[in-house]
Scaffold this motif. Structure first.
Motif, PDB file in Angstrom:
ATOM      1  N   GLN A  52     -13.130  -9.439  91.085  1.00 15.83           N
ATOM      2  CA  GLN A  52     -14.514  -9.009  91.258  1.00 15.83           C
ATOM      3  C   GLN A  52     -14.681  -8.203  92.541  1.00 15.83           C
ATOM      4  OE1 GLN A  52     -17.116  -9.514  88.998  1.00 15.83           O
ATOM      5  NE2 GLN A  52     -18.124  -8.039  90.347  1.00 15.83           N
ATOM      6  N   TYR A  53     -13.990  -8.625  93.605  1.00 16.48           N
ATOM      7  CA  TYR A  53     -14.053  -7.906  94.881  1.00 16.48           C
ATOM      8  C   TYR A  53     -13.508  -6.489  94.729  1.00 16.48           C
ATOM      9  CZ  TYR A  53     -13.288  -6.830  99.824  1.00 16.48           C
ATOM     10  OH  TYR A  53     -13.306  -6.229 101.067  1.00 16.48           O
ATOM     11  N   ARG A  54     -12.389  -6.367  94.023  1.00 17.10           N
ATOM     12  CA  ARG A  54     -11.796  -5.044  93.807  1.00 17.10           C
ATOM     13  C   ARG A  54     -12.709  -4.156  92.961  1.00 17.10           C
ATOM     14  NH1 ARG A  54      -5.659  -7.289  92.606  1.00 17.10           N
ATOM     15  NH2 ARG A  54      -4.920  -7.244  94.779  1.00 17.10           N
ATOM     16  N   ALA A  55     -13.355  -4.752  91.955  1.00 20.40           N
ATOM     17  CA  ALA A  55     -14.273  -3.982  91.099  1.00 20.40           C
ATOM     18  C   ALA A  55     -15.496  -3.516  91.889  1.00 20.40           C
ATOM     19  CB  ALA A  55     -14.698  -4.830  89.901  1.00 20.40           C
ATOM     20  N   ASP A  56     -16.005  -4.382  92.770  1.00 19.22           N
ATOM     21  CA  ASP A  56     -17.197  -4.033  93.559  1.00 19.22           C
ATOM     22  C   ASP A  56     -16.891  -2.971  94.612  1.00 19.22           C
ATOM     23  OD1 ASP A  56     -18.623  -5.873  92.110  1.00 19.22           O
ATOM     24  OD2 ASP A  56     -18.450  -7.477  93.614  1.00 19.22           O
ATOM     25  N   ASN A  57     -15.629  -2.899  95.060  1.00 22.28           N
ATOM     26  CA  ASN A  57     -15.263  -1.966  96.131  1.00 22.28           C
ATOM     27  C   ASN A  57     -14.246  -0.924  95.657  1.00 22.28           C
ATOM     28  OD1 ASN A  57     -16.562  -3.311  98.694  1.00 22.28           O
ATOM     29  ND2 ASN A  57     -15.598  -4.978  97.551  1.00 22.28           N
ATOM     30  N   LYS A  58     -14.322  -0.556  94.381  1.00 21.26           N
ATOM     31  CA  LYS A  58     -13.343   0.377  93.819  1.00 21.26           C
ATOM     32  C   LYS A  58     -13.385   1.756  94.475  1.00 21.26           C
ATOM     33  CE  LYS A  58     -16.465   1.590  90.003  1.00 21.26           C
ATOM     34  NZ  LYS A  58     -16.629   1.615  88.541  1.00 21.26           N
ATOM     35  N   ASP A  59     -14.501   2.122  95.068  1.00 20.41           N
ATOM     36  CA  ASP A  59     -14.615   3.434  95.705  1.00 20.41           C
ATOM     37  C   ASP A  59     -14.272   3.403  97.196  1.00 20.41           C
ATOM     38  OD1 ASP A  59     -15.470   4.579  93.304  1.00 20.41           O
ATOM     39  OD2 ASP A  59     -17.561   4.031  93.689  1.00 20.41           O
ATOM     40  N   ASN A  60     -13.993   2.208  97.712  1.00 20.31           N
ATOM     41  CA  ASN A  60     -13.667   2.064  99.137  1.00 20.31           C
ATOM     42  C   ASN A  60     -12.170   1.797  99.272  1.00 20.31           C
ATOM     43  OD1 ASN A  60     -13.403   1.261 101.856  1.00 20.31           O
ATOM     44  ND2 ASN A  60     -15.537   0.546 101.890  1.00 20.31           N
ATOM     45  N   LEU A  61     -11.401   2.853  99.491  1.00 15.86           N
ATOM     46  CA  LEU A  61      -9.945   2.740  99.535  1.00 15.86           C
ATOM     47  C   LEU A  61      -9.459   1.904 100.717  1.00 15.86           C
ATOM     48  CD1 LEU A  61      -8.932   6.401  98.578  1.00 15.86           C
ATOM     49  CD2 LEU A  61      -9.041   4.378  97.109  1.00 15.86           C
ATOM     50  N   ASP A  62     -10.161   1.949 101.835  1.00 16.89           N
ATOM     51  CA  ASP A  62      -9.748   1.192 103.020  1.00 16.89           C
ATOM     52  C   ASP A  62      -9.798  -0.309 102.749  1.00 16.89           C
ATOM     53  OD1 ASP A  62      -9.338   3.511 104.438  1.00 16.89           O
ATOM     54  OD2 ASP A  62     -11.368   3.540 105.293  1.00 16.89           O
ATOM     55  N   LEU A  63     -10.875  -0.753 102.108  1.00 16.58           N
ATOM     56  CA  LEU A  63     -10.999  -2.182 101.805  1.00 16.58           C
ATOM     57  C   LEU A  63      -9.959  -2.621 100.773  1.00 16.58           C
ATOM     58  CD1 LEU A  63     -14.884  -2.701 101.647  1.00 16.58           C
ATOM     59  CD2 LEU A  63     -13.317  -3.433 103.450  1.00 16.58           C
ATOM     60  N   LEU A  64      -9.730  -1.780  99.766  1.00 13.87           N
ATOM     61  CA  LEU A  64      -8.740  -2.113  98.732  1.00 13.87           C
ATOM     62  C   LEU A  64      -7.330  -2.186  99.337  1.00 13.87           C
ATOM     63  CD1 LEU A  64      -9.982   0.072  95.725  1.00 13.87           C
ATOM     64  CD2 LEU A  64     -10.233  -2.384  96.035  1.00 13.87           C
ATOM     65  N   LEU A  65      -7.042  -1.278 100.258  1.00 16.58           N
ATOM     66  CA  LEU A  65      -5.733  -1.278 100.909  1.00 16.58           C
ATOM     67  C   LEU A  65      -5.565  -2.510 101.792  1.00 16.58           C
ATOM     68  CD1 LEU A  65      -3.085   0.234 101.470  1.00 16.58           C
ATOM     69  CD2 LEU A  65      -4.274   1.411 103.357  1.00 16.58           C
ATOM     70  N   ALA A  66      -6.627  -2.858 102.502  1.00 16.51           N
ATOM     71  CA  ALA A  66      -6.566  -4.000 103.421  1.00 16.51           C
ATOM     72  C   ALA A  66      -6.336  -5.306 102.672  1.00 16.51           C
ATOM     73  CB  ALA A  66      -7.845  -4.074 104.245  1.00 16.51           C
ATOM     74  N   ILE A  67      -7.019  -5.479 101.565  1.00 17.92           N
ATOM     75  CA  ILE A  67      -6.903  -6.752 100.843  1.00 17.92           C
ATOM     76  C   ILE A  67      -5.593  -6.841 100.061  1.00 17.92           C
ATOM     77  CG2 ILE A  67      -7.988  -6.149  98.624  1.00 17.92           C
ATOM     78  CD1 ILE A  67      -9.590  -8.891  99.247  1.00 17.92           C
ATOM     79  N   SER A  68      -4.991  -5.693  99.747  1.00 17.44           N
ATOM     80  CA  SER A  68      -3.715  -5.703  99.018  1.00 17.44           C
ATOM     81  C   SER A  68      -2.537  -6.049  99.926  1.00 17.44           C
ATOM     82  CB  SER A  68      -3.482  -4.345  98.353  1.00 17.44           C
ATOM     83  OG  SER A  68      -3.326  -3.334  99.335  1.00 17.44           O
ATOM     84  N   GLN A  69      -2.744  -5.947 101.228  1.00 13.92           N
ATOM     85  CA  GLN A  69      -1.665  -6.198 102.187  1.00 13.92           C
ATOM     86  C   GLN A  69      -1.632  -7.647 102.672  1.00 13.92           C
ATOM     87  OE1 GLN A  69      -2.320  -3.254 105.244  1.00 13.92           O
ATOM     88  NE2 GLN A  69      -1.400  -1.586 104.040  1.00 13.92           N
ATOM     89  N   THR A  70      -2.522  -8.464 102.184  1.00 12.45           N
ATOM     90  CA  THR A  70      -2.556  -9.881 102.582  1.00 12.45           C
ATOM     91  C   THR A  70      -2.611 -10.758 101.346  1.00 12.45           C
ATOM     92  OG1 THR A  70      -4.981  -9.900 102.657  1.00 12.45           O
ATOM     93  CG2 THR A  70      -3.826  -9.305 104.691  1.00 12.45           C
ATOM     94  N   ASP A  71      -2.358 -12.044 101.562  1.00  7.65           N
ATOM     95  CA  ASP A  71      -2.568 -12.996 100.474  1.00  7.65           C
ATOM     96  C   ASP A  71      -4.061 -13.077 100.180  1.00  7.65           C
ATOM     97  OD1 ASP A  71       0.116 -13.549 100.321  1.00  7.65           O
ATOM     98  OD2 ASP A  71       0.005 -15.195 101.790  1.00  7.65           O
ATOM     99  N   ASN A  72      -4.382 -13.509  98.986  1.00  5.99           N
ATOM    100  CA  ASN A  72      -5.787 -13.580  98.561  1.00  5.99           C
ATOM    101  C   ASN A  72      -6.584 -14.464  99.533  1.00  5.99           C
ATOM    102  OD1 ASN A  72      -8.233 -13.752  97.296  1.00  5.99           O
ATOM    103  ND2 ASN A  72      -7.457 -14.558  95.368  1.00  5.99           N
TER     104      ASN A  72
END
Length: 327
Positions: free
Chosen positions: A108-128
């Motif tokens: 849901q977080y990824r869907a809500d922030n699909k247009d924000n590449l910085d947030l998507l990159l940041a969350i992909s580099q850590t555990d959930n």
């Protein structure tokens, strides 16, 4: 005999209606003034009803989006979670309970922030980092003390990783919405009562002026043995005509305003007032509003006329008795 009596009553009724209709047009300036006041009153009452329904719809939509989110620790077991959820479901004010796992929360977080590449990159580099969540939707968001007492019990508090969403600024916003709901309902009710009373007082004074202008006619009718009902009747019919004309004009006026608004403005809402919903609500209930407006207009007119004529005739009769007593 009964047939003749009924016929006489119908003839009297016909004469009363005819006299009232004639008086309506004969005193056109007074009729226009009284009708204009009633148009304003009925229009305000109608707008109040539509605004109340629109506010209720808007607030219902807002309330439907309000929920209480409880964030669970990662080490909470399935049995602990299910026991907690069942305890919440047993509360009477709970409309629904939804469990969102850590994986679902991340999606849901990824869907809500699909247009924000910085947030998507940041969350992909850590555990959930997102916690599992229990979303509680209450029937009445303004009264969740019973829900809060269960959530904040010592046993259930130990299962939570953060404060619930119903705290701080969000709690203050929800409380403001709840208070606004109560205020609008009370304001609409008081407004309808106030304007109805004002209308009755103005029509009452208008009828008193009409009675004063026709005092010689009334005296002659009294001397000829006319009944009280026969004297009151034309005034009641006249004021009911005020109500009928005012109801029709009021509906035409409100309908015209909605038509002009839809053509002249692009906005679909004005603050909490959803204009599109108000327009649709008016169209869906048009015939009901017509009936209510007619009933309200005729009732206000008839009641005002009854009080005014009764007061005049009582005063006139008392005055005549005093003159006879002096003689």
């Amino acid at each position: 005999m009964q047939g003749n009596s009924f016929k006489r009553k119908m003839v009297s009724l016909e004469r009363v209606v005819k006299a009232g209709s004639v008086n309506f047009f004969r005193n056109l300036s007074l009729s226009i003034a009284a009708t204009a006041v009633m148009v304003v009153t009925l229009t305000i009452v109608l707008f109040s009803i539509i605004a109340n329904a629109t506010f209720n719809n808007t607030i219902a939509q807002i309330n439907d989006k309000i929920d209480v989110s409880v964030y669970l620790k990662d080490e909470v077991t399935e049995d602990q979670r299910n026991k907690f959820i069942n305890e919440i479901k047993s509360i009477g004010n709970v409309k629904s309970v939804e469990f969102i796992s850590k994986d679902q929360a991340l999606e849901q977080y990824r869907a809500d922030n699909k247009d924000n590449l910085d947030l998507l990159l940041a969350i992909s580099q850590t555990d959930n980092p997102l916690p599992a969540t229990i979303k509680i939707k209450p029937w009445d968001p303004g009264n969740i003390e019973d829900i809060r007492s269960v959530i904040e019990s010592e046993q259930n508090k130990a299962l939570q990783s953060d404060e619930t969403s119903y705290s701080g600024d969000r709690k203050e916003a929800i409380d403001k919405i709840t208070n606004a709901t109560a205020f609008f309902r009370q304001a609409v009710f008081v407004g309808v009562i106030v304007f109805a009373v004002i209308s009755m007082l103005i029509i009452f004074n208008t009828i008193q002026m009409a009675i004063f202008n026709r005092r010689d006619e009334i005296t002659i009718m009294r001397l000829l043995g006319a009944s009280t009902w026969y004297i009151k009747g034309p005034f009641i019919v006249e004021t009911m005509l005020y109500g009928i004309v005012a109801a029709v004009v009021s509906l035409v006026l409100v309908n015209s305003l909605f038509v002009v608004q839809s053509r002249a403005f692009d906005a679909s809402s004005l603050g909490l007032l959803d204009i599109e919903y108000a327009n649709q609500y008016f169209a869906d209930h048009f015939w009901i509003f017509l009936g209510l407006q007619l009933l309200a207009g005729m009732s206000i007119g008839a009641l005002s006329s009854l009080i005014a004529t009764k007061k005049y005739l009582r005063f006139h009769q008392t005055k005549q008795r005093r003159l006879k007593f002096k003689q």
